[in-house]
Design an enzyme around this catalytic site. Structure first.
Site, PDB file in Angstrom:
ATOM      1  N   LEU A  11       0.821  -1.220   0.000  1.00 39.80           N
ATOM      2  CA  LEU A  11       0.000   0.000   0.000  1.00 39.80           C
ATOM      3  C   LEU A  11       0.856   1.271   0.000  1.00 39.80           C
ATOM      4  CD1 LEU A  11      -2.923   1.270   0.405  1.00 39.80           C
ATOM      5  CD2 LEU A  11      -2.343   1.315   2.801  1.00 39.80           C
ATOM      6  N   SER A 117       0.134  -5.227   3.141  1.00 43.57           N
ATOM      7  CA  SER A 117       0.836  -4.074   3.699  1.00 43.57           C
ATOM      8  C   SER A 117       1.217  -4.370   5.140  1.00 43.57           C
ATOM      9  CB  SER A 117      -0.084  -2.848   3.661  1.00 43.57           C
ATOM     10  OG  SER A 117       0.459  -1.805   4.433  1.00 43.57           O
ATOM     11  N   LYS A 148       7.867  -8.517   6.422  1.00 47.05           N
ATOM     12  CA  LYS A 148       8.783  -8.427   5.286  1.00 47.05           C
ATOM     13  C   LYS A 148      10.191  -8.188   5.856  1.00 47.05           C
ATOM     14  CE  LYS A 148       5.007  -6.099   2.891  1.00 47.05           C
ATOM     15  NZ  LYS A 148       4.460  -4.864   2.349  1.00 47.05           N
ATOM     16  N   ASP A 173       7.377  -1.140  -3.266  1.00 50.03           N
ATOM     17  CA  ASP A 173       8.330  -0.036  -3.436  1.00 50.03           C
ATOM     18  C   ASP A 173       9.526  -0.182  -2.505  1.00 50.03           C
ATOM     19  OD1 ASP A 173       6.770   0.497  -1.096  1.00 50.03           O
ATOM     20  OD2 ASP A 173       7.577   2.524  -1.121  1.00 50.03           O
TER      21      ASP A 173
HETATM   22  C1  BG6 Z   1       4.452   0.127   6.082  1.00 53.37           C
HETATM   23  C2  BG6 Z   1       5.228   1.426   5.998  1.00 53.37           C
HETATM   24  O1  BG6 Z   1       3.609  -0.004   4.987  1.00 53.37           O
HETATM   25  O2  BG6 Z   1       3.680   0.096   7.267  1.00 53.37           O
HETATM   26  C3  BG6 Z   1       6.068   1.589   7.249  1.00 53.37           C
HETATM   27  O3  BG6 Z   1       6.070   1.389   4.840  1.00 53.37           O
HETATM   28  C4  BG6 Z   1       5.179   1.512   8.482  1.00 53.37           C
HETATM   29  O4  BG6 Z   1       6.743   2.818   7.208  1.00 53.37           O
HETATM   30  C5  BG6 Z   1       4.429   0.187   8.474  1.00 53.37           C
HETATM   31  O5  BG6 Z   1       5.944   1.598   9.674  1.00 53.37           O
HETATM   32  C6  BG6 Z   1       3.507   0.008   9.668  1.00 53.37           C
HETATM   33  O6  BG6 Z   1       2.453   0.920   9.584  1.00 53.37           O
HETATM   34  P1  BG6 Z   1       1.386   1.183  10.718  1.00 53.37           P
HETATM   35  O7  BG6 Z   1       0.338   1.994  10.004  1.00 53.37           O
HETATM   36  O8  BG6 Z   1       0.850  -0.157  11.143  1.00 53.37           O
HETATM   37  O9  BG6 Z   1       2.059   1.892  11.813  1.00 53.37           O
HETATM   38 MG    MG Z   2       5.688   0.315   0.688  1.00 49.36          MG
END
Ligand code: BG6
Ligand code: MG
Length: 227
Positions: A11, A117, A148, A173
């Protein structure tokens, strides 16, 4: 024979840009804790879970053992409060150009769409951006054992939709994301530049640049593929 049946999208950085919002939220927390971070550290947090991100920030500050697990949970929850405020204004206009068009083409071809994501805010963002109706499955990152660059999140999407990994294309990305797709045995499409994503099977500057016909032809010349 390979038959592409599922596209699995990351995402953040593929469908929309949240880099700045993550950076601002981390900066707010870091400032409150009298720690330091910079844009370079932020870049290394791409694709990495919230907790792992915070551990990396602590490591950068040589403060790895500063907080208990309980305190860490509390602090990362606070970062998420800051982050959620910053994404409150997200709507359709935050979707990268070409994403809806690609989703529509995939749907026309009967190819399924999933989201893998690391962000626990993914469903919230997808709803705000009005994309949920295109998506067959969103993996909950807290339900997979390893983040990941491990393949788990991509494999979960394929498994839930009953599709073999070799019939999936993953789009990412982040370096860690491409590694995850490759080790899941899927075709990897990097969104960004080649120097940052050298392990991607195919690379495009943005989703808008993906020409499905061209991508399928490229895949076809590398593998036997049923189109
Ligand atoms: C990833 C981002 O998609 O999600 C990271 O690239 C981020 O930077 C991670 O830390 C976790 O996101 P969230 O929204 O659960 O804090
Ligand atoms: Mg990404």
């Amino acid at each position: 024979m390979k038959e592409i049946k599922l596209f699995i999208f990351d995402l953040d950085g593929v469908i929309t840009s949240t880099d700045r919002q993550h950076f601002l939220a981390w900066s707010q927390l870091v400032e409150k804790l009298n720690l330091a971070m910079n844009e370079e550290i932020n870049q290394s947090l791409k694709g990495i879970s919230r907790k792992e991100s915070f551990l990396k920030i602590l490591k950068y500050n040589d403060k790895e053992n500063l907080y208990s697990d309980e305190k860490i949970s509390e602090l990362i929850d606070l970062k998420n409060i800051y982050y959620k405020k910053l994404i409150e204004s997200f709507d359709k206009s935050n979707v990268f150009p070409g994403v809806v068009e690609l989703f529509e083409k995939l749907k026309d071809k009967g190819i399924k769409i999933a989201i893998a994501s690391a962000s626990q805010n993914a469903p919230r963002l997808l709803e705000r951006m009005d994309l949920m109706n295109y998506i067959d499955y969103v993996v909950n990152p807290s339900e997979v054992a390893n983040g990941k660059p491990h393949p788990d999140i991509f494999l979960r999407a394929a498994n839930e939709l009953n599709i073999k990994p070799q019939d999936c294309v993953g789009l990412e990305d982040a370096f860690a994301g491409i590694e995850a797709i490759n080790s899941a045995g899927m075709i990897s499409v990097g969104i960004g530049n080649e120097s940052e994503l050298p392990e991607a099977d195919y690379i495009y500057n943005s989703v808008e640049e993906i020409d499905l016909k061209d991508l399928f032809n490229k895949i076809k010349s590398a593998f036997p593929i049923l189109l």
